[in-house]
Design a protein around this motif. Structure first.
Motif, mmCIF file in Angstrom:
data_model
loop_
_atom_site.group_PDB
_atom_site.id
_atom_site.type_symbol
_atom_site.label_atom_id
_atom_site.label_comp_id
_atom_site.label_asym_id
_atom_site.label_seq_id
_atom_site.Cartn_x
_atom_site.Cartn_y
_atom_site.Cartn_z
ATOM 1 N N ASP A 444 0.836 -1.220 0.000
ATOM 2 C CA ASP A 444 0.000 0.000 0.000
ATOM 3 C C ASP A 444 0.864 1.260 0.000
ATOM 4 N N ASP A 447 2.301 1.737 -3.330
ATOM 5 C CA ASP A 447 1.254 2.192 -4.248
ATOM 6 C C ASP A 447 1.005 3.691 -4.115
ATOM 7 N N ASN A 512 -11.165 -3.116 -2.631
ATOM 8 C CA ASN A 512 -10.964 -2.423 -1.364
ATOM 9 C C ASN A 512 -12.297 -2.078 -0.721
ATOM 10 N N GLY A 577 -6.157 2.049 2.389
ATOM 11 C CA GLY A 577 -7.028 1.563 1.307
ATOM 12 C C GLY A 577 -7.855 2.671 0.675
ATOM 13 N N ARG A 657 -7.332 -7.344 -1.073
ATOM 14 C CA ARG A 657 -6.843 -6.100 -1.663
ATOM 15 C C ARG A 657 -5.772 -6.379 -2.712
#
Ligand code: ADP
Length: 659
Positions: A444, A447, A512, A577, A657
């Motif tokens: 995450d 990302d 998500n 998320g 996810r």
């Protein structure tokens, strides 16, 4: 009776027989008719009828060098009752003529020095005397040549001695009458002129009064105060506006000093100085063009407004703006003040000045703050870039050992290294779960830092709804089953709806949302609603009936690392998320919105445009999320199925996810 020696002739006794005296036709003709206006004229024929003086006696000039002749003449003319003036010579006669006017001159021709003809010539040459009739008296000759000479130099008659007294009187009477008539005509003319002048004057007066009334009306209805005063500073006019402005009555002010209208210490001379412009100085210099200069001075002083301070009846002072006109008349100078109370204007000006200053101050402060903000922004951007660089490299570095842990854990749990007892299995399972969570977090972070660094590349392809959602259901089913949650889909697409987007990123967002809905849905059914919009885009709503989010938490949930504290937080998660989903939605030209109520559930709606490619739809570019950069790559390849789950962290995590 007397005698004259020099001429050798005698002045005869008055005769009544008509004698030798001759009268011109005009003169004798006029004698009977001309005198009729006043009194009966003398009658040359029968007896003497001397007309009494019509009014004042007139002057008759008797010129002879011989006193006895003069005496005789006086005796003859006495009865006419006129004023007889004697002259002993031509020079004396001319002197007398300078002194007064005469009705007629009886002029002896033969005189020593200046003779009668010469005297007559001088008389006729003078403007003032040329109209006076001359009767020549002579004893010399009755010859025509002599008589002509007399007429030539301007005689109206010619009498030879000895005279007939009656005829002489009669002739003289005619001229007296004539003179009187002329005088009367003159007087009448004068009277006429006088009455005409008076009439004109009256007319002018009436016009003046009219103008004055008009002017008074204008002055009294003027908005500005109009005050006039004379050289001594006495007020002569105070209009209604001045009464209002100074709060004084005109009757109290007029006649008083103009200084009473100004604070103590005010000098009238100050106003008078306003007139001392160069033009006014020229006017003071006098001719040749004094009037024009005076007017120019008045005009010049009128045009310049002067700032004074006025004083009202109560002693209040106020700012006054005046124009001054100075009119220099023969009777003295007249000063006119036209004034305006500028209190309000000054107040507005002051306020404006203050405001302008305040604005200038504020804008200076703003400029400083702005500069500081700009500097901070630059620093922040630099810090963000450093952070992203750090996140990216750290995430990358962390993923390898985590993947090794997960891989070896899997091998251990699969009994590749021999059987494990129950405690060992339990311990390794916990390590495995922790490592997966760590990997999820690292993914995450990676990302997010990629998105913020603008390093996410979109792979645009046709994405078909509701097929994509049906696909996702397959992926999340195990998690839903684990939570014993029912998943349903409602499609309002009227057949397949294809948009151009990045299927991998769309799936990532929806996964998500779905995993959150399952986590926080309290095992109640979850609906996924797909709506095809009129503009060609698609809205996908993930609706749960779980815990919901409080109003105060709603604005925060899209912030990084925010996890709203509630009992379900034990479900794990990274708090990244939703921020990632929102940024991805923006990157795709869409939006992610939420509606929620605590205890009732949440509704997260992803709205996607018809196409995420700005080259295909300009409008999308405008709808792009602010601050999110996109590196778009267009692939015309068909939508590919999601990659299979694997232990390398590239596959969906425990909560479904996507990495
Ligand atoms: P994570 O789920 O990993 O904690 P998210 O960014 O996805 O992080 O979510 C942030 C927080 O928002 C969650 O921790 C949760 O408190 C709240 N949240 C998200 N989705 C829902 C939902 N469907 N119902 C209630 N709360 C939610």
């Amino acid at each position: 009776m007397s005698e004259r020696v020099s001429g050798g002739e005698r002045l005869s006794e008055p005769r009544t027989d008509g004698g030798v005296g001759r009268a011109s036709g005009g003169a004798s003709g006029g004698a009977s008719g001309g005198a009729s206006g006043g009194a009966p004229a003398s009658d040359a024929g029968g007896g003497v009828a001397v007309a009494p003086p019509a009014s004042e006696p007139v002057n008759l000039l008797l010129v002879d060098d011989r006193p006895e002749n003069l005496l005789a003449l006086e005796a003859i003319l006495e009865p006419l009752g006129q004023h007889l003036v004697r002259a002993n010579s031509g020079h004396e006669a001319l002197r007398e003529l300078l002194r007064r006017d005469f009705a007629v001159i009886l002029l002896d021709v033969q005189m020593p020095g200046m003779n009668g003809f010469e005297v007559a010539q001088v008389i006729k040459s003078r403007e003032k005397t040329k109209h006076i009739p001359i009767i020549f008296l002579t004893a010399i000759s009755k010859e025509d040549i002599y008589v002509f000479k007399g007429y030539e130099v301007g005689a109206v008659d010619y009498m030879s001695k000895p005279f007939n007294p009656d005829i002489l009187r009669s002739k003289v009477s005619v001229f007296i009458d004539l003179y009187r008539k002329q005088q009367q005509i003159l007087r009448q003319e004068q009277l006429l002129r006088e009455s005409e002048r008076r009439e004109l004057e009256l007319r002018h007066r009436a016009q003046l009064l009219e103008r004055e009334a008009q002017l008074a009306e204008i002055v009294d209805s003027a908005m500005d105060a109009i005050i006039t005063f004379d050289e001594s500073g006495r007020v002569t006019l105070f209009n209604a506006a001045a009464e209002r402005m100074f709060r004084r009555k005109a009757s109290d002010v007029i006649g008083g000093p103009v200084t009473a209208l100004f604070p103590t210490g005010f000098r009238t001379a100050r106003i008078m100085e306003f007139c001392d412009s160069p033009a006014a100085a020229a006017a003071a210099a006098g001719p040749p063009d004094a009037d024009a200069a005076a007017l120019a001075a008045a005009a010049a002083s009128r045009q310049v407004p002067h700032a004074l301070t006025g004083m009202r009846a109560g002693g209040d002072e106020f700012p006054l703006e005046v124009t001054v006109s100075c009119l220099r008349l023969p009777s003295g100078a007249v000063y006119t003040l036209i004034g305006r109370d500028v209190t309000e204007r000054q107040r507005a000006d002051d306020a404006l000045r203050r405001q302008t200053q305040e604005i200038a101050d504020t804008s200076e402060q703003l400029r400083v703050v702005n500069d500081e903000l700009k500097m901070r922004q630059l620093q922040l951007e630099e810090a963000m870039r450093a952070r992203n660089r750090f996140y990216a490299s750290m995430s990358h570095e962390l993923r390898t050992p985590i993947n090794a842990i997960i891989g070896y854990n899997t091998l251990l749990l699969d009994n590749i290294y021999g059987p494990l007892n129950e405690k060992q299995v339990h311990g390794i399972q916990r390590t495995h779960k922790a490592a997966k969570h760590l990997l999820e977090l690292v993914n995450d972070v990676l990302d997010l830092s990629k998105i913020e660094a603008g390093k996410i590349e979109l792979s645009l392809q046709p994405v078909v709804f509701p097929a994509l959602v049906e696909d996702l259901f397959v992926t999340v089913r195990p998690l839903a089953d684990e939570h014993r949650t029912e998943l349903t889909m409602e499609s309002e697409t009227d057949g397949p709806r294809s948009i151009v987007s990045d299927p991998r990123r769309v799936r990532q967002i929806l996964l998500n949302l779905l995993s959150n809905a399952i986590k926080f849905g309290e095992k109640k059914p979850i609906r996924v609603r797909v709506v095809a919009r009129d503009d060609g885009g698609v809205d996908v709503s993930v609706i749960d009936q779980g815990v919901g989010i409080s109003e105060e938490d709603l604005p925060r949930i899209f912030d990084e690392f925010v996890q709203v504290s509630n009992a379900h937080q034990r479900e794990g998660g990274t708090g990244l998320g939703l921020p990632i989903s929102q940024r991805l939605a923006q990157l795709l030209g869409g939006t992610l919105a939420v509606q929620s109520a605590p205890g009732k559930g949440s509704n997260f709606t992803l709205s996607l445009p018809k196409t995420a490619d700005p080259r295909l739809d300009g409008a999308i570019a405008e709808r792009r999320g602010s601050g999110v950069q996109r590196a778009v790559e267009f692939h015309a390849t068909p939508q590919s199925p999601p990659p299979p789950p694997g232990p390398d962290g590239g596959a969906p995590g425990a909560d479904g996810r996507a990495a």
